[in-house]
Design a protein around this motif. Structure first.
Motif, PDB file in Angstrom:
ATOM      1  N   ILE A  11      29.942  38.507  35.330  1.00  0.00           N
ATOM      2  CA  ILE A  11      30.996  37.500  35.460  1.00  0.00           C
ATOM      3  C   ILE A  11      30.329  36.131  35.435  1.00  0.00           C
ATOM      4  CG2 ILE A  11      32.871  36.619  36.880  1.00  0.00           C
ATOM      5  CD1 ILE A  11      33.076  39.355  38.194  1.00  0.00           C
ATOM      6  N   ARG A  48      38.264  34.056  31.719  1.00  0.00           N
ATOM      7  CA  ARG A  48      38.470  35.505  31.741  1.00  0.00           C
ATOM      8  C   ARG A  48      39.460  35.849  30.639  1.00  0.00           C
ATOM      9  NH1 ARG A  48      38.651  38.336  37.502  1.00  0.00           N
ATOM     10  NH2 ARG A  48      36.511  37.622  37.365  1.00  0.00           N
ATOM     11  N   ILE A  96      43.612  40.204  32.368  1.00  0.00           N
ATOM     12  CA  ILE A  96      43.835  40.314  33.806  1.00  0.00           C
ATOM     13  C   ILE A  96      43.350  41.652  34.340  1.00  0.00           C
ATOM     14  CG2 ILE A  96      46.159  41.294  33.647  1.00  0.00           C
ATOM     15  CD1 ILE A  96      46.908  39.262  35.869  1.00  0.00           C
ATOM     16  N   PHE A  97      42.921  42.526  33.428  1.00  0.00           N
ATOM     17  CA  PHE A  97      42.517  43.871  33.845  1.00  0.00           C
ATOM     18  C   PHE A  97      41.214  43.828  34.635  1.00  0.00           C
ATOM     19  CE2 PHE A  97      44.571  44.363  29.603  1.00  0.00           C
ATOM     20  CZ  PHE A  97      45.802  44.688  30.103  1.00  0.00           C
ATOM     21  N   LYS A  98      40.975  44.952  35.321  1.00  0.00           N
ATOM     22  CA  LYS A  98      39.739  45.005  36.104  1.00  0.00           C
ATOM     23  C   LYS A  98      38.516  44.887  35.207  1.00  0.00           C
ATOM     24  CE  LYS A  98      40.939  47.397  40.311  1.00  0.00           C
ATOM     25  NZ  LYS A  98      40.920  48.646  41.048  1.00  0.00           N
ATOM     26  N   ASP A  99      38.589  45.555  34.046  1.00  0.00           N
ATOM     27  CA  ASP A  99      37.471  45.472  33.122  1.00  0.00           C
ATOM     28  C   ASP A  99      37.825  44.466  32.046  1.00  0.00           C
ATOM     29  OD1 ASP A  99      35.919  47.547  34.316  1.00  0.00           O
ATOM     30  OD2 ASP A  99      37.512  48.872  33.629  1.00  0.00           O
ATOM     31  N   PRO A 132      37.016  34.738  40.278  1.00  0.00           N
ATOM     32  CA  PRO A 132      37.217  35.725  41.342  1.00  0.00           C
ATOM     33  C   PRO A 132      36.319  36.935  41.108  1.00  0.00           C
ATOM     34  CG  PRO A 132      39.303  35.003  40.418  1.00  0.00           C
ATOM     35  CD  PRO A 132      38.235  34.422  39.557  1.00  0.00           C
ATOM     36  N   GLY A 133      35.718  37.410  42.177  1.00  0.00           N
ATOM     37  CA  GLY A 133      34.865  38.592  42.073  1.00  0.00           C
ATOM     38  C   GLY A 133      33.419  38.278  41.798  1.00  0.00           C
ATOM     39  N   GLY A 185      37.212  42.753  40.530  1.00  0.00           N
ATOM     40  CA  GLY A 185      38.468  43.111  39.863  1.00  0.00           C
ATOM     41  C   GLY A 185      39.692  42.442  40.435  1.00  0.00           C
ATOM     42  N   VAL A 186      39.489  41.385  41.230  1.00  0.00           N
ATOM     43  CA  VAL A 186      40.631  40.672  41.796  1.00  0.00           C
ATOM     44  C   VAL A 186      40.860  39.411  40.978  1.00  0.00           C
ATOM     45  CG1 VAL A 186      41.467  39.492  43.860  1.00  0.00           C
ATOM     46  CG2 VAL A 186      40.119  41.572  44.074  1.00  0.00           C
ATOM     47  N   ASN A 187      42.107  39.059  40.781  1.00  0.00           N
ATOM     48  CA  ASN A 187      42.407  37.827  40.050  1.00  0.00           C
ATOM     49  C   ASN A 187      43.256  36.902  40.903  1.00  0.00           C
ATOM     50  OD1 ASN A 187      41.276  38.106  37.317  1.00  0.00           O
ATOM     51  ND2 ASN A 187      42.488  39.965  37.333  1.00  0.00           N
ATOM     52  N   MET A 217      46.299  34.340  41.363  1.00  0.00           N
ATOM     53  CA  MET A 217      47.600  34.063  40.741  1.00  0.00           C
ATOM     54  C   MET A 217      48.042  32.660  41.146  1.00  0.00           C
ATOM     55  SD  MET A 217      48.343  36.682  39.011  1.00  0.00           S
ATOM     56  CE  MET A 217      47.429  38.180  38.813  1.00  0.00           C
TER      57      MET A 217
END
Lengths: 455, 518
Positions: free
Chosen positions: A119, A145, A148-151, B51-52, B60-62, B64
């Motif tokens: 990241i 990013r 919005i997905f985890k991956d 985030p993360g 895996g958090v976003n 909002m």
């Protein structure tokens, strides 16, 4: 009387039992959408852009830390980096340089995509070749990013700060608290591509041994006459069906082209040859099969197998003996259909090593760290009449195991492999006796493969 | 004694952000903002992290756009009124390191910071915002809009100081040492707030001081209640802006004090102050190579010297020696920092060999005759004293022979440093008549001494005349009395004896051979 009686406990609040109701059964994998998460980062190996390998300095941040680019004067404990060597950027717009006409200062910017293993943040730095053989220091100016997905992968924009001056590089490297290496192959195989430097060194070493051992194996044991692997050093040609079947199933022509010349000989008329062996356990990596494996083996003449020429049975191949289980688990049909085969008086004989130079065995660091009195690298295959490994291995005794047997146990029990032992085995393999080479090298290759994948 | 100021290496991450976030979290608790509200406090990049990507964050958090969020912008100003009264060298702050045995100490320097935190509070709906505003309204009515906070922060000891401390420790152990490791010495003489900070990998250990500032008063910057706020985006969120103010003492640096002489060894050149740069008083007193107007102005300046400036000469020139006390009615000709020769520990100094300076020959000749009287009260115009560290020792500790070699009569410790002070009695009415007579009978020396003591005797024609022939020269009793009275009159008109003595710069009593530091 006190108003509150401390001896009396307050009533326990009644909580209605929920029963743990879930919308979908955990094991059922239908088309119903549920919230189970399956990592798909392994699939994201095809990211748009052309490759550009850089050394990436990722900021180590706490929850309250602020982002910052490299501040040369900032103390190391307030600015820490994780160095990722050889990170592959996927460049979508190459470096474009613009010179400001007033100040004559250059501004060089570019854009790239990143694999999901990392990241990026604004202020991260990287070192890369800027085209004319000189290295530049870049700073991330934007991190976006993509989903919005985890991956998800990220897009970065970056700007050239300076040529990599000793002052800046020295400062960056001083602030590194962890060094990782990006290994793209691991990404392709769904593994974490960021490895510790020491692990990469071990992997490179193991991979080197892997190629060398497998090439030597087929060169030594593939018989041109019988077009299969023949047990070496025996007076008559002997065939081990279990080994050949395993070798054919785990190695491919990518590993060694000669494998296409290996035939599995037909012994299908005897159900006992379908017994579970240690090879099946190794292939399946299933410790539970241990109980069902055959333990002892002897030799049986090929005359006892089907002699119908139409079937191209083993009798017609010229091979005289076949390695045969002594304690097979018989199927219900067997007793009715077959008569028991006579076990030959003949046994396998030990064969000397092809490498006789003792210095070669002791030279280098092959035996370093090895306490010879305590643990032998390998036991002789013929130490007892147990199939390949010793009785101690089959009886799961804690002592009397060779180093290879210990490594095999670690592998079967899903424990972290002892890399030092594996490397010792690899480096001494060439000096083992030929019979040991024949049986142990495929096992060693299985262990190498598994240990690389376990990182 | 060298004094040194160094800024602390980093304040933003070690003090400003922890203090601000500590107070923000206090406010979240005090005003009833939900605990899971995201605090957005970007640094100078003005962007928050992905985030993360931080250590304690879940992957895996976003983020909002429609949840509870507190965005902070901090405005920091220095408090101008306190800028000049910031204690750097003078006593105010507590020491963080102090070893009186070698007179070494470090203390922090604070600067008052006027902080204003500008909040933008986004609630997930209007109801929550209004309820929060009503809570504030009720709390203002209960006088709860002013709160006291505790600020917790740390700062690093400037690494330069640790280098100097290590050098001082090396010297301390080299001669008559205590057999103590640096770590042990440093830790036992430091404040209990000393701690060691490292990176996450445990590398780059640095010494830091953890501090807590209590009773920091903070106040909301609105009249009665915060403004009603407004709806700002596509969702149902509601945003209220307000600000909060407080002041705290921000650590900006550390001041260090250490001696020139540690266990009978002079500190290395690079750790000594440069007299022309680091000691303003000395710089003013030695106007070399400057235009005439500056010299004239400098002479005028000398009459207004602060009390702390000592007349006379320091040997070596970079030695800022300020003793705790001096013999009354005396003025310094020179003070010399002495080192003890292990082969002859008693011998301290010879008045004939003073290195860069030498006493005028006429005075030196007279001095030989004064040797037997020098340690008696008022026995001679000259005084000779021994100091251990800053303390004046008894006269019996010194002796001087006819060769003008000064010796100590007691064994001296290598762990202390010693100064010899050679001075003149200023008020000549207070010395014995026999001493005055000896002076009077040595006219050349008397004229040299009187003219050195008071330049105005020359300009006013009050300098005594030399009488007699070449073998025997003397000055008359009446001339002597006139000169003494003129000098005393000057002291009296100054009002303060100590200030009066400042006029007497006796530097012309000595000849400076060269002007270098040594």
């Amino acid at each position: 009387m006190p108003i509150v009686d401390p001896t009396q406990t307050s009533p326990v609040p009644q909580v209605p039992a929920t029963g743990g109701v879930v919308a979908t059964q955990p094991k059922y994998k239908g088309v119903t959408v549920d919230t189970e998460y399956v990592s798909s980062s392994a699939l994201m190996t095809h990211i748009e852009g052309s490759s550009w390998t850089v050394n990436y300095y990722s900021q180590v941040l706490g929850a309250d830390s602020a982002l910052a680019g490299q501040n040369v004067n900032r103390n190391t404990i307030y600015q820490q980096y994780k160095l990722i060597q050889g990170l592959e950027l996927k460049v979508t717009s190459p470096l474009t340089s613009v010179q400001d006409q007033e100040t004559k200062a250059f501004s060089i910017v570019g854009t790239a995509n990143l694999y999901p293993c990392i990241i990026p943040n604004e202020g991260d730095m990287f070192l890369a070749d800027i085209g004319d053989g000189r290295e530049g220091i870049f700073r991330i100016t934007l991190s976006e990013r993509k989903a919005i997905f985890k991956d998800t992968s990220h897009t970065i924009e970056y700007i050239l700060i300076d040529y990599s001056t000793p002052e800046r590089i020295g400062d960056l490297n001083m602030k590194v608290i962890d060094t990782l290496v990006f290994v793209r192959d691991f990404l392709k195989h769904g593994q974490n591509p960021l490895l510790q430097v020491e692990d990469v060194k071990i992997i490179n070493e193991l991979q080197g041994y892997y190629g060398e051992l497998i090439a030597r194996y087929f060169k030594s044991f593939l018989s041109n006459e019988y077009k299969t692997l023949i047990i070496p050093g025996q007076e008559i040609p002997i065939y081990d069906h279990f080994l050949v079947k395993t070798v054919m199933s785990i190695f491919t022509t990518y590993d060694c082209p000669e494998i296409q010349n290996v035939r599995i000989l037909n012994i299908d008329d005897d159900d006992i040859m379908k017994s579970t062996t240690i090879w099946d356990m190794l292939k399946a990596k299933d410790r539970k099969m241990h109980k069902f494996c055959i333990r002892q083996a002897g030799l049986v003449s090929t005359k006892d197998f089907i002699r119908d020429p139409m079937m191209e049975g083993i009798y017609h191949t010229g091979v005289k003996y076949v390695v045969y289980p002594l304690d097979p688990m018989l199927s219900v049909d067997y007793g009715m259909k077959h008569k028991e085969k006579a076990i030959a008086i003949q046994t396998l004989i030990d064969t000397p090593s092809q490498v006789t130079n003792l210095n070669d065995l002791l030279g280098g660091n092959g035996l370093s760290g090895l306490t010879l009195n305590e643990v032998q690298p390998i036991n002789k295959v013929l130490i007892d009449d147990y199939y390949i490994f010793s009785q101690a291995f089959y009886d799961r005794e804690p002592t009397g195991l060779s180093m290879l047997e210990v490594c095999t146990n670690e592998y079967l029990d899903d424990k972290a492999p002892n890399m030092a032992n594996l490397l010792t085995l690899c480096s001494t393999a060439h000096a083992w006796n030929r019979l040991e080479n024949f049986y142990y090298i495929p096992i060693l290759l299985i262990l190498i493969k598994a240990s690389i994948h376990s990182l | 004694m060298p004094k040194l100021f160094m800024p602390v290496p980093e304040v933003e991450e070690s003090a400003t952000r922890p203090v601000v976030l500590g107070i923000v979290r206090d406010l979240i608790e005090l005003t009833g903002i939900p605990a899971d509200t995201i605090i957005s406090y970007p640094g100078d990049i003005e962007k928050v992290k992905q985030p993360g990507s931080a250590n304690q964050q879940e992957a895996g958090v976003n983020n909002m756009s429609f949840g509870n969020k507190l965005s902070i912008v901090v405005d920091e100003q220095y408090e101008m009124e306190r800028l000049l009264s910031t204690a750097v060298y003078y006593p105010e702050n507590l020491f963080i390191f102090r070893d009186d045995r070698i007179e070494t100490s470090i203390k922090p320097v604070y600067s008052s910071a006027d902080m204003s935190i500008n909040f933008k509070y986004r609630t997930n709906d209007k109801v929550a915002a209004m309820r929060w505003r009503d809570t504030i309204r009720a709390r203002v009515a209960m006088m709860w809009d002013m709160r006291q906070h505790t600020a917790e922060y740390h700062y690093l000891i400037p690494p330069e100081f640790l280098v100097i401390l290590q050098e001082l420790h090396r010297m301390r152990e080299a001669v008559d040492g205590y057999d103590e490791t640096f770590e042990h010495w440093f830790k036992t003489n430091s404040t209990n707030n000393l701690t060691q900070l490292t990176t996450l990998a445990g590398t780059h250990a640095s010494y830091g001081i953890v501090e807590k500032q209590l009773r920091i008063v903070g106040v909301f910057d609105f009249d009665g209640v915060p403004e009603a706020g407004s709806k700002e985006d596509e969702g149902d969120t509601w945003t209220i802006s307000f600000s909060y103010k407080f002041k705290y003492d921000k650590p900006i640096g550390c001041a260090m004090f250490y001696p020139l002489m540690v266990h009978n060894q002079l500190v290395d050149q690079k750790y000594r102050p440069n007299p022309l740069v680091d000691i303003p008083d000395v710089a003013e007193n030695t106007p070399h190579n400057c235009p005439l107007s500056v010299s004239a102005f400098s002479a005028f300046e000398k009459t207004n010297n602060p009390v702390s400036t000592m007349p006379g000469i320091a040997i070596p020139s970079f030695d800022e020696f300020f003793p705790n006390s001096i013999p009354t009615n005396t003025v310094r000709v020179f003070t010399a920092l002495v080192d003890i020769d292990p082969t002859d520990p008693a011998l301290l100094l010879s008045l004939k060999k003073l290195g860069s300076i030498s006493i005028k020959p006429v005075v030196l000749d007279f001095l030989i005759g004064e040797v037997p009287f020098m340690f008696k009260d008022g026995g001679s115009i000259f005084t000779l004293n021994l100091y251990r560290d800053h303390d004046l020792l008894d006269k019996t500790h010194l002796s001087i022979d006819a060769n003008l070699d000064i010796r100590a009569t007691v064994p001296l410790s290598l762990r202390n440093y010693y100064h010899i002070r050679f001075g003149l009695n200023v008020d000549l009415t207070l010395i014995q008549q026999s001493a005055l007579d000896r002076l009077r009978n040595n006219a050349a020396a008397a004229i040299a001494i009187l003219s050195a003591l008071d330049q105005s005797l020359v300009t006013n024609g009050l300098l005594p005349n030399m009488l007699g022939n070449s073998n025997l020269n003397y000055i008359s009793r009446i001339d002597m009395m006139n000169a003494i009275n003129a000098m005393n009159k000057q002291i009296i008109t100054k009002g303060n004896r100590q200030q009066g003595y400042q006029m007497f710069t006796v530097e012309s009593l000595v000849i400076k051979s060269f002007l270098k530091n040594n």
